[in-house]
Design a protein around this motif. Structure first.
Motif, short mmCIF file in Angstrom:
data_model
loop_
_atom_site.label_atom_id
_atom_site.label_comp_id
_atom_site.label_asym_id
_atom_site.label_seq_id
_atom_site.Cartn_x
_atom_site.Cartn_y
_atom_site.Cartn_z
N TYR A 217 0.92 -1.09 0.03
CA TYR A 217 0.03 -0.10 0.02
C TYR A 217 0.92 1.19 -0.01
O TYR A 217 1.73 1.47 0.86
CB TYR A 217 -0.84 0.13 1.30
CG TYR A 217 -1.44 1.39 1.53
CD1 TYR A 217 -2.65 1.67 0.75
CD2 TYR A 217 -1.29 2.26 2.43
CE1 TYR A 217 -3.46 2.71 0.99
CE2 TYR A 217 -1.82 3.37 2.68
CZ TYR A 217 -2.96 3.56 1.75
OH TYR A 217 -3.39 4.99 2.32
N CYS A 218 0.76 2.32 -0.98
CA CYS A 218 1.22 3.41 -0.88
C CYS A 218 0.19 4.67 -0.85
O CYS A 218 0.46 5.96 -0.52
CB CYS A 218 1.94 3.59 -2.25
SG CYS A 218 3.35 2.42 -2.30
N GLY A 219 -0.87 4.46 -1.09
CA GLY A 219 -1.97 5.29 -1.16
C GLY A 219 -3.11 5.16 -2.22
O GLY A 219 -2.73 4.51 -3.50
N TYR A 220 -4.26 5.80 -2.04
CA TYR A 220 -5.25 5.50 -3.23
C TYR A 220 -5.82 7.27 -3.64
O TYR A 220 -6.14 7.82 -2.70
CB TYR A 220 -6.50 4.68 -2.83
CG TYR A 220 -6.11 3.43 -2.23
CD1 TYR A 220 -5.46 2.54 -2.82
CD2 TYR A 220 -6.72 3.07 -1.05
CE1 TYR A 220 -5.15 1.09 -2.32
CE2 TYR A 220 -6.40 1.84 -0.38
CZ TYR A 220 -5.79 0.80 -1.20
OH TYR A 220 -5.53 -0.39 -0.81
N TRP A 221 -5.32 7.34 -4.71
CA TRP A 221 -5.48 9.05 -5.03
C TRP A 221 -6.08 9.11 -6.41
O TRP A 221 -5.37 8.78 -7.40
CB TRP A 221 -4.14 9.76 -4.82
CG TRP A 221 -3.73 9.66 -3.59
CD1 TRP A 221 -2.60 8.86 -3.14
CD2 TRP A 221 -4.27 10.44 -2.43
NE1 TRP A 221 -2.68 9.33 -1.70
CE2 TRP A 221 -3.54 10.01 -1.08
CE3 TRP A 221 -5.60 11.20 -2.29
CZ2 TRP A 221 -3.65 10.62 0.28
CZ3 TRP A 221 -5.93 11.72 -0.98
CH2 TRP A 221 -5.04 11.20 0.09
N ALA A 222 -7.44 9.64 -6.35
CA ALA A 222 -7.80 9.93 -7.73
C ALA A 222 -7.32 11.51 -8.20
O ALA A 222 -8.15 12.47 -8.32
CB ALA A 222 -9.46 10.18 -7.73
N LEU A 223 -5.97 11.51 -8.67
CA LEU A 223 -5.37 12.86 -8.79
C LEU A 223 -6.18 13.35 -9.90
O LEU A 223 -6.11 14.63 -10.04
CB LEU A 223 -3.84 12.42 -9.18
CG LEU A 223 -3.03 11.78 -8.03
CD1 LEU A 223 -1.87 11.39 -8.40
CD2 LEU A 223 -2.99 12.66 -6.86
N GLU A 224 -6.41 12.64 -11.11
CA GLU A 224 -7.12 13.21 -12.04
C GLU A 224 -8.55 14.28 -11.70
O GLU A 224 -8.76 15.16 -12.57
CB GLU A 224 -7.65 12.41 -13.21
CG GLU A 224 -8.53 11.19 -12.97
CD GLU A 224 -7.97 10.09 -12.04
OE1 GLU A 224 -8.85 9.39 -11.71
OE2 GLU A 224 -6.97 10.27 -11.65
N ALA A 225 -9.32 13.73 -10.71
CA ALA A 225 -10.37 14.56 -10.28
C ALA A 225 -9.89 15.80 -9.95
O ALA A 225 -10.66 16.99 -10.05
CB ALA A 225 -11.04 13.64 -9.15
N ALA A 226 -8.67 15.85 -9.10
CA ALA A 226 -8.31 17.26 -8.64
C ALA A 226 -7.71 18.13 -9.80
O ALA A 226 -7.97 19.24 -9.65
CB ALA A 226 -7.12 16.96 -7.81
#
Length: 309
Positions: A217-226
């Protein structure tokens, strides 16, 4: 060190183990090779392995609460690693324009692509964005996916207007870009964030937080939404989602670079501080060219520097 973690799943032990294993991998593969049928294949496997480690380092450092500015040198290294990977793949496969990510067939590889786009956008590194896109476009992806193009068209020249996309997951995010009602655009952004994690059930990182301190695990991030919220001026104040990187949007909107080589955003009505291309989230057009001293248009809201070319 974990300072103020951005997701609750990350433990201090998991964070420490990531870097312990990272250092061990570097040392081990300085003297050992990856299993492969040829030298060219070994070099491509090696390049992919370390590219993924760099990407994971960015994610885990962001998840751990590291300062956003500290991600910028890592992003530079990441783009370098993709360029190295593409070179090795081209040699191994004998395909000069081979892509390092197969974004039409594999959802998780498409996601990785738009995550890298988004990091470049939110950290105001159009130069890195241009370099990364140059690795993906030639494989036939330019002008073939709406979200891909809409993440690029405000920052890069001569992009495409296209009305189709590879993966259904991204439909609410695409719709949010074109929604004229600000409230509905925010609702679509929330819908996208809600659907994001379940959609990646087949991704290698899905449910990795259940693996414990020795897991991946490193993180779950919807960066494209940002990135979409930033580029298109969507109000994200009411977004409630663990995967939405709210402070990256705030950084992108409010950054005042201490480095004099970088260009600060300009409010409407202020004189242009540097000749070149600028974009404004509230403008429907793509980037625009202004001469130094020219007054920034009143209709655009805040204007952000793109580059000289």
């Amino acid at each position: 060190m974990i300072t103020d973690k951005r997701q609750t799943f990350l433990s201090a032990a998991r964070f420490d183990n990531f870097f312990i294993n990272y250092r061990k991998s570097v040392c081990f593969f300085e003297e050992n090779t990856f299993q492969a049928d040829s030298e060219a294949q070994e070099k491509s496997v090696r390049a992919r392995y370390f590219q993924k480690l760099i990407f994971k380092e960015i994610l885990i450092r962001y998840t751990a609460g590291d300062a956003i500015e500290s991600l910028i040198p890592l992003l530079e290294t990441l783009v370098d690693s993709y360029e190295g990977l593409q070179r090795q793949l081209a040699i191994y496969q004998g395909i000069p324009n081979i892509t390092p990510l197969t974004i039409d067939d594999w959802l998780d590889q498409y996601e990785e692509c738009v995550q890298v786009f988004s990091l470049c956008i939110l950290l105001h590194r159009t130069d890195l964005l241009q370099r990364f896109v140059a690795l993906i476009d030639p494989a036939g992806y330019a002008g073939d996916d709406t979200l891909y193009e809409d993440l690029l068209c405000k920052l890069l020249p001569e992009r495409y207007d296209v009305d189709r996309w590879y993966h259904d997951l991204y439909t609410p995010l695409v719709q949010a870009i074109y929604e004229e009602d600000p409230t509905q655009a925010a609702t679509l952004l929330q819908q996208y964030c809600d659907a994001w994690y379940p959609a990646f059930e087949q991704a290698p990182w899905h449910d990795s937080h259940l693996q414990g301190d020795e897991g991946s695990y490193c993180g779950y991030w919807a960066l494209e939404a940002a990135a979409v919220a930033f580029l298109y001026g969507i109000d994200d104040g009411a977004i409630e989602s663990m995967v939405y990187p709210r402070d990256l949007v705030a950084y992108a909107r409010d950054v005042r670079p201490a480095d004099t080589g970088r260009v600060a955003p300009l409010p409407v009505g202020q004189a242009c501080s540097r000749t070149g291309y600028w974009f404004a989230p509230l403008e429907t057009e793509t980037r625009e060219y202004f001469e130094s001293g020219e007054v920034m248009p009143q209709s655009g809201g805040v204007w952000y520097w793109v580059g000289e070319e």
